[in-house]
Design an enzyme around this catalytic site. Structure first.
Site, mmCIF file in Angstrom:
data_model
loop_
_atom_site.group_PDB
_atom_site.id
_atom_site.type_symbol
_atom_site.label_atom_id
_atom_site.label_comp_id
_atom_site.label_asym_id
_atom_site.label_seq_id
_atom_site.Cartn_x
_atom_site.Cartn_y
_atom_site.Cartn_z
ATOM 1 N N LYS A 1 6.367 91.060 -33.378
ATOM 2 C CA LYS A 1 4.973 91.493 -33.339
ATOM 3 C C LYS A 1 4.493 91.895 -34.744
ATOM 4 O O LYS A 1 4.412 91.046 -35.594
ATOM 5 C CB LYS A 1 4.832 92.620 -32.319
ATOM 6 C CG LYS A 1 5.576 92.364 -30.986
ATOM 7 C CD LYS A 1 5.045 91.186 -30.189
ATOM 8 C CE LYS A 1 5.975 90.744 -29.062
ATOM 9 N NZ LYS A 1 6.339 91.777 -28.101
ATOM 10 N N ARG B 1 28.212 85.582 -38.052
ATOM 11 C CA ARG B 1 27.790 86.421 -36.925
ATOM 12 C C ARG B 1 27.940 87.891 -37.315
ATOM 13 O O ARG B 1 27.146 88.739 -36.957
ATOM 14 C CB ARG B 1 28.598 86.118 -35.646
ATOM 15 C CG ARG B 1 28.220 87.054 -34.510
ATOM 16 C CD ARG B 1 28.789 86.751 -33.122
ATOM 17 N NE ARG B 1 29.869 85.824 -33.043
ATOM 18 C CZ ARG B 1 31.151 86.115 -33.327
ATOM 19 N NH1 ARG B 1 31.490 87.346 -33.685
ATOM 20 N NH2 ARG B 1 32.077 85.193 -33.250
ATOM 21 N N TYR C 1 6.686 97.945 -21.262
ATOM 22 C CA TYR C 1 6.727 96.506 -21.513
ATOM 23 C C TYR C 1 7.470 95.817 -20.359
ATOM 24 O O TYR C 1 8.575 96.240 -19.993
ATOM 25 C CB TYR C 1 7.431 96.233 -22.852
ATOM 26 C CG TYR C 1 7.571 94.770 -23.141
ATOM 27 C CD1 TYR C 1 6.461 93.998 -23.468
ATOM 28 C CD2 TYR C 1 8.807 94.133 -23.056
ATOM 29 C CE1 TYR C 1 6.579 92.642 -23.717
ATOM 30 C CE2 TYR C 1 8.935 92.778 -23.312
ATOM 31 C CZ TYR C 1 7.818 92.037 -23.637
ATOM 32 O OH TYR C 1 7.946 90.697 -23.872
ATOM 33 N N ASP D 1 10.482 102.829 -28.483
ATOM 34 C CA ASP D 1 10.042 101.466 -28.765
ATOM 35 C C ASP D 1 8.779 101.591 -29.622
ATOM 36 O O ASP D 1 7.713 101.974 -29.136
ATOM 37 C CB ASP D 1 9.755 100.716 -27.456
ATOM 38 C CG ASP D 1 9.365 99.262 -27.686
ATOM 39 O OD1 ASP D 1 8.869 98.947 -28.787
ATOM 40 O OD2 ASP D 1 9.536 98.438 -26.764
HETATM 41 C C1 LIG Z 1 7.400 91.959 -27.115
HETATM 42 C C2 LIG Z 1 7.909 93.288 -26.816
HETATM 43 C C3 LIG Z 1 9.268 93.501 -26.538
HETATM 44 C C4 LIG Z 1 10.265 92.366 -26.446
HETATM 45 O O1 LIG Z 1 10.446 91.725 -27.660
HETATM 46 P P1 LIG Z 1 10.821 90.173 -27.826
HETATM 47 O O2 LIG Z 1 10.864 89.992 -29.299
HETATM 48 O O3 LIG Z 1 9.737 89.385 -27.156
HETATM 49 O O4 LIG Z 1 12.134 89.967 -27.158
HETATM 50 C C5 LIG Z 1 9.685 94.797 -26.323
HETATM 51 N N1 LIG Z 1 8.828 95.837 -26.357
HETATM 52 C C6 LIG Z 1 7.511 95.670 -26.601
HETATM 53 C C7 LIG Z 1 6.605 96.858 -26.616
HETATM 54 C C8 LIG Z 1 7.004 94.392 -26.835
HETATM 55 O O5 LIG Z 1 5.707 94.228 -27.063
#
Ligand SMILES: *Cc1c(COP(=O)(O)O)cnc(C)c1O
Length: 410
Positions: free
Chosen positions: A197, A48, A100, A172
């Site tokens: 993504k 961890r 988001y 982000d």
């Molecule tokens: C998908 C997404 C998240 C969250 O990420 P996860 O991997 O699904 O937990 C946060 N911010 C944006 C812009 C996203 O597209």
């Protein structure tokens, strides 16, 4: 030493395995590590806390974002959760109103309960942020390009404002990926990714990452990573490492496709509005040009017939664009923010920001652009625009300040 991006994705932070020479980082599928004597070990005690596969990925991510420290998590939202835990009861966080859905949910429904305060403002105008700052404000949370309206926030301007008020900035960077945009270079303190993504890029893993420059911020985040325990498994780290190796090539091609598809949509008589920062007519075009290498591969559009039924017809008719949540994979996806990603945002909030019933979001993949356009043509309606219609809209939306010379003779 200095490496360009395409070299970094292959080499930065990556060394052949010391024991075997394996060129690919091994998946260290272990929960613990043998110690020679109590406290005498090779830097690894319990998985961890540390894992060699994860370490390599953390170093790689730090290099891609021009930061010093990478901290990986089990998902993008686990990474968000860790960042919010840097703060405490009574603290105030300002975020964009076009956000988001999952981020909005954890802020309001999870941390609202613990006495933290959140404001959601239109960040395309930095004065809205300034007006929202209070003595309790500790963090400005920026998403750019935004989801799903593809608004652009001026990262450098937000950071300058934040410095003045002694507030941290977190960006982000999921939609842009570090290939297109590196917020730490523009003054941000924290960058977060849903690595699910573009970084992963193959729609086969859930993963999150944070990158910072500052050592004490990194130490706090490593502490939370270990103390709260939302760590990714080594196999998932391996998949992200593997995905990153082609990040620049994938994003480059996806951006090229997006440019063509946005132009096609803008020319379609059944389409009301196309949201794409590559258009000169887009409100954030100049800022996007300044802070991004290309304009990204996310496009959203609304229909003249702004009804759920019209949207549903398109969403269920495409054959190459798969109807699914998520984005940033090699395959093209189509989604309906009002009922999917933004389902957790109240109707009133949603409409205020432009997430109308017919809004459709595309994550453009790396397939052949002509095939993707044909697929959309069939789904939206067979109408083939006349040359006159095409040029009328093309002029309106002219790409790239006409640098291409594409519209010179109209
Ligand atoms: C998908 C997404 C998240 C969250 O990420 P996860 O991997 O699904 O937990 C946060 N911010 C944006 C812009 C996203 O597209």
């Amino acid at each position: 030493y200095y490496m360009k991006f395409a070299t970094k994705v292959i080499h930065a932070g990556i060394e052949p395995d010391a024991t075997s020479g394996a060129i690919m980082t091994p998946i260290f599928q272990t929960s613990t590590y043998v110690q020679d004597a109590p406290g005498v070990h090779k830097g690894f005690e319990y998985a961890r806390t540390q894992n060699p596969t994860r370490n390599v990925l953390q170093n790689q991510l730090a290099a891609l974002e021009n930061g010093n420290h990478g901290i990986c998590f089990a998902s993008g939202l686990a990474a968000t959760d860790a960042i919010v835990k840097l703060f405490q009861q009574g603290d105030h966080i300002i975020s964009c109103n076009d956000l988001y859905g999952g981020t909005y949910r954890i802020f309001t429904k999870v941390y609202g309960k613990f006495g933290m305060d959140f404001s959601f403002v239109d960040m395309t105008d930095v004065t809205n942020i300034e007006n929202a700052i209070t003595p309790k404000t500790k963090l400005i949370w920026v998403e750019t390009p935004t989801n799903p309206m593809l608004n652009i926030v001026d990262i450098a301007a937000v950071c300058a404002l934040a410095k003045k008020h002694n507030v941290l900035v977190c960006v982000d960077n999921t939609f842009a990926s570090p290939y297109l945009q590196t917020p730490l270079d523009l003054g941000a303190d924290i960058v977060i990714h849903s690595a699910t993504k573009y970084l992963g890029g193959h729609s086969d893993v859930i993963h999150g990452a944070v990158v910072v420059k500052d050592k004490s911020l990194a130490d706090q985040l490593y502490f939370i990573q270990n103390a709260s325990g939302a760590v990714p498994g080594p196999q998932d780290c391996f998949l992200i490492l593997r995905g990153i190796k082609t990040l620049h090539i994938r994003v480059e091609r996806a951006c090229e496709n997006a440019e063509k598809i946005a132009a096609f949509l803008a020319s379609h008589p059944k389409v009301e509005k196309v949201n794409y920062p590559g258009f000169v007519s887009h409100k954030g075009h100049e800022i996007a040009k300044k802070q991004m290498k290309k304009f990204g591969a996310m496009v959203s559009f609304s229909l003249k017939d702004d009804s759920l039924a019209a949207a549903h017809k398109v969403l269920s008719s495409t054959k190459l664009f798969s109807l699914a949540e998520s984005l940033g994979g090699v395959e093209s996806l189509i989604g309906h923010p009002a009922s999917m990603t933004h389902g957790s945002i109240p109707l009133e909030e949603r409409k205020k920001t432009g997430v109308v019933d017919s809004l459709i979001r595309l994550s453009i993949g790396i397939e052949d652009a002509d095939d993707l356009i044909e697929d959309l043509k069939n789904a939206i309606g067979k109408h083939k625009p006349t040359t006159k219609e095409w040029f009328a809209t093309a002029r309106n939306y002219a790409l790239y300040s006409n640098e291409s010379g594409l519209y010179d003779d109209i």
